[in-house]
Design an enzyme around this catalytic site. Structure first.
Site, PDB file in Angstrom:
ATOM      1  CE  LYS A   1      49.198  46.624  42.887  1.00 47.24           C
ATOM      2  NZ  LYS A   1      48.412  45.767  41.891  1.00 47.24           N
TER       3      LYS A   1
ATOM      4  CD  GLU B   1      33.016  40.239  48.815  1.00 42.74           C
ATOM      5  OE1 GLU B   1      32.541  41.377  48.700  1.00 42.74           O
ATOM      6  OE2 GLU B   1      34.190  40.026  49.179  1.00 42.74           O
TER       7      GLU B   1
ATOM      8  N   GLY C   1      39.943  45.954  48.838  1.00 42.33           N
ATOM      9  CA  GLY C   1      40.025  44.657  48.173  1.00 42.33           C
ATOM     10  C   GLY C   1      39.487  43.557  49.061  1.00 42.33           C
TER      11      GLY C   1
ATOM     12  CD1 TRP D   1      40.155  43.652  40.505  1.00 45.90           C
ATOM     13  CD2 TRP D   1      38.095  43.822  39.686  1.00 45.90           C
ATOM     14  NE1 TRP D   1      39.406  42.629  41.041  1.00 45.90           N
ATOM     15  CE2 TRP D   1      38.146  42.692  40.542  1.00 45.90           C
ATOM     16  CE3 TRP D   1      36.897  44.115  39.027  1.00 45.90           C
ATOM     17  CZ2 TRP D   1      37.045  41.866  40.784  1.00 45.90           C
ATOM     18  CZ3 TRP D   1      35.792  43.299  39.260  1.00 45.90           C
ATOM     19  CH2 TRP D   1      35.864  42.190  40.118  1.00 45.90           C
ATOM     20  CG  ASN D   2      35.255  47.098  42.606  1.00 48.15           C
ATOM     21  OD1 ASN D   2      36.347  47.596  42.890  1.00 48.15           O
ATOM     22  ND2 ASN D   2      34.301  46.924  43.502  1.00 48.15           N
TER      23      ASN D   2
ATOM     24  CB  CYS E   1      32.880  45.824  48.752  1.00 51.99           C
ATOM     25  SG  CYS E   1      32.850  47.623  48.670  1.00 51.99           S
TER      26      CYS E   1
ATOM     27  CD  GLU F   1      35.501  50.563  50.594  1.00 47.23           C
ATOM     28  OE1 GLU F   1      34.313  50.918  50.590  1.00 47.23           O
ATOM     29  OE2 GLU F   1      36.321  50.910  49.735  1.00 47.23           O
ATOM     30  CG  LEU F   2      39.045  44.668  54.284  1.00 47.41           C
ATOM     31  CD1 LEU F   2      39.484  43.855  55.488  1.00 47.41           C
ATOM     32  CD2 LEU F   2      40.140  44.722  53.235  1.00 47.41           C
TER      33      LEU F   2
END
Length: 493
Positions: free
Chosen positions: A176, A384, A229, A152-153, A285, A251-252
Site C-alpha cells: 500500500k 519532528e 512513516g 512518499w519521501n 526520517c 521504521e519511524l
C-alpha cells in the site's frame, strides 16, 4: 485527459471495487498528474487472497531459493533499464530533485541484487542434544503474505528495502504506497511481473491510509506488516498487529543530532549539516535537524551553514541546476510553517529562511531555515518537523553534548564531526541511535543494517539481519533410535 491507474493485483490491472479514484498533484506546479484507484477493504481482500493463493502455489512455493534470487536479479536489471522513467515519475510525484532520484535509481538495483544473492544463504543449524540418537536442527521458513506500507519521501528505495528481503525469503507481498506517490510503485509491480514473478506474488493496492492501509493492517491473512512513516501511525499499527500476534517492522520518525567538535574540519562539517537537513528538503526520517557545535567553532559553523542555506538554488526539481525542490504536499508546508512560527514564539531567532522563497512556480516551496537561540526543551527542537529547518545550538564539553543528544524520544541516527579517533569511538558507543555517521552524514547501503531505537522504530531493515524479519524459526527433532520408547511420562532431551 488525466491518466488513470487501477490496482495491480494477481499479475494484472484491476479497477477499484467502489469505482472511486483520487488525483495526484505535482507539488512544484500544482498540476494534476494522474488518478489512482481509491482502494478499500474489498480491494485489499482481493489482493491478499491473490497473494495467499500465490504463496501456496507450486509456481512460487516450489521454486528453489536460488531461482527466487535469479528473479530478483532480473527485476534489478529491469529497474536499471527503466531508471530514467522511474526517476522522472518519482520527481514529479513528490518534488524531489530529478538528479537525486537518478542517483537513487542507479543504486536501487543493488538492493535487488544483494537480496537475490542472499536468497539461498538463509540457513538453519544443528543443535547439540544430550542424546546421540536424537537429531535436532532448525530451519527458517517464510511467513506468508507480508503487508508493506510505504511512504512518499523515497517510495522506490523504501519499498525495495521491504520487498526484496520478503521475496528472497519466499513470502508474497501486498504493497500500500502513499497516496502521494502511487505511480512508481505500480510501475515497480508491473516490472516484477515482467521479470517473471508468478501472478499474485507482488500486488499493489493504492488508496488512503485510513481506508486501504487500515484494511491491510487488519486483514486476518496478513502474516506481518512492514511500515515506514510517522511514529504515531507506527504505534497504532504496533498495537493492532500485537492484538493478532503477528509481527511488525516499523521504521519511524527521528530528531537526529549532528555534532561538530572544535577539532573538526568545519568546512566539511558545514557541508554535512547542509546535506543532513536540506537535502530532500528535510523530508527524511534521518534528517540531522538538531545541530550541536562546540563553542569554539559555533560562530564559524553557523555562518557557513547560513551562507550556504541562503544560496541554495530553489526551483523546478526537474532542472539540473536546482538544489531544493518543494515540499511534497500542502499539509506538509503548513506543518513546517507552524513549527517555525512556534519556534519563534518559544524564543528562537530566525537566522535564515523562514518564509516562502521567490520562485516562479506556484508549488509548496519553503526556504532553507536556520533557528538559533534554541534549547533542548523547545518543541521545535524536540518534535519532528520533516522540513528544511535546522536548530543550531552551542555546547562546551563532550559530556554535555552527549547528554543533550540523547535527551530525545527518538533514536534513529546521529552524526559526529571530529579528528579524534578516540572521541569518534566513544561517541559512537554512547550515542543512543541505531546509525552513527562519523565525518559524514546521510549514507546508506542495502548491506548495512538500520534499526531505530526508542520511538524511532522496531525491527531491522537492510543487511543480512533483515532476512530474519521475514522468516520464522522452526525447531525439528528426529529420533533415530528405532528401539521401543521408554517411560511416556518423562520429558525427552
Amino acid at each position: 485527459m488525466t491518466e488513470r491507474y487501477g490496482h495491480f493485483i494477481d499479475g494484472g490491472w484491476r479497477d477499484p471495487a467502489n469505482g472511486e479514484y483520487f488525483t495526484s498533484t505535482n507539488p512544484a506546479t500544482l498540476e494534476d498528474l494522474y488518478q489512482a484507484a481509491r482502494g478499500d477493504s474489498a480491494d485489499v481482500d482481493a489482493a491478499v487472497t491473490a497473494a495467499q493463493r500465490a504463496f501456496e502455489a507450486p509456481s512460487w512455493r516450489g521454486l528453489t531459493a536460488t531461482k527466487r534470487g535469479k528473479l530478483l536479479h532480473r527485476l534489478g536489471d529491469l529497474i536499471a533499464e527503466n531508471a530514467e522513467e522511474l526517476a522522472r515519475f518519482e520527481s514529479l510525484d513528490n518534488g524531489k530533485l530529478l538528479r537525486e532520484m537518478r542517483g537513487q535509481l542507479l543504486t536501487l538495483p543493488d538492493y535487488l541484487y544483494y537480496y537475490g544473492g542472499l536468497a539461498d544463504k538463509v540457513q538453519g543449524s544443528q543443535i547439540p542434544t544430550n542424546n546421540l540418537a536424537v537429531l535436532n536442527y532448525t530451519q527458517r521458513e517464510p511467513l506468508g503474505v507480508v503487508g508493506a506500507i510505504t511512504p512518499w519521501n523515497s517510495p522506490l528505495t523504501l519499498t525495495a528495502s521491504k520487498l526484496a528481503p520478503a521475496l528472497a525469503a519466499g513470502n508474497t507481498v501486498v504493497i500500500k504506497p502513499s497516496e502521494y506517490t502511487s505511480r512508481t510503485i505500480l510501475r515497480f509491480a508491473e516490472l516484477a511481473s515482467e521479470a517473471g514473478f508468478p501472478d499474485g506474488v507482488v500486488n499493489v493496492v493504492t488508496g488512503l491510509g485510513a481506508e486501504a492501509g487500515a484494511a491491510l493492517v487488519d486483514h486476518p491473512r496478513i502474516a506481518k506488516i512492514s511500515f515506514t512513516g510517522s511514529t504515531a501511525t507506527g504505534a497504532a499499527i504496533a498495537a493492532r498487529t500485537a492484538s493478532r500476534f503477528i509481527g511488525s517492522t516499523l521504521e519511524l520518525g527521528g530528531k537526529s543530532p549532528n555534532i561538530v567538535f572544535e577539532d573538526a574540519n568545519v568546512e566539511n562539517a558545514a557541508m554535512g549539516v547542509i546535506a543532513g537537513i536540506y537535502a530532500a528538503a528535510g523530508q527524511t526520517c534521518i534528517a540531522g535537524s538538531r545541530v550541536f557545535a562546540q563553542r569554539a567553532v559555533y560562530e564559524e559553523l553557523l555562518e557557513r551553514v547560513a551562507e550556504r542555506a541562503n544560496s541554495i538554488k530553489i526551483g523546478d526539481p526537474l532542472a539540473a541546476e536546482t538544489e531544493l525542490g518543494p515540499l511534497a504536499f500542502q499539509d506538509q508546508l503548513e506543518k513546517v510553517n507552524y513549527y517555525v512560527d512556534l519556534g519563534v514564539d518559544e524564543g528562537a531567532t530566525l537566522f535564515a529562511g523562514g518564509k516562502r522563497p521567490e520562485v516562479e512556480l506556484p508549488g509548496y516551496f519553503y526556504s532553507p531555515t536556520v533557528l538559533t537561540d534554541v534549547n533542548n526543551d523547545m518543541r521545535v527542537v524536540r518534535e519532528e518537523i520533516f522540513g528544511p529547518v535546522a536548530a543550531i545550538m552551542p555546547f562546551d564539553t563532550e559530556e554535555e553534548v552527549l547528554q543533550l543528544a540523547n535527551d530525545t524520544d527518538y533514536g534513529l541516527a546521529a552524526g559526529v564531526w571530529t579528528k579524534s579517533l578516540a572521541r569518534a569511538h566513544r561517541m559512537a558507543s554512547s550515542l543512543d541511535a541505531g546509525t552513527v555517521w562519523i565525518n559524514m552524514y546521510r549514507a546508506m547501503s542495502p548491506m548495512s543494517p538500520r534499526q531505530g531505537f526508542k520511538n524511532s522504530g522496531v525491527g531491522i531493515e537492510h543487511g543480512f539481519e533483515s532476512m530474519h524479519e521475514y522468516t520464522r524459526l522452526k525447531s525439528v527433532w528426529i529420533n533415530t533410535d528405532e528401539s521401543p520408547l521408554g517411560d511416556p511420562f518423562v520429558m525427552r532431551g
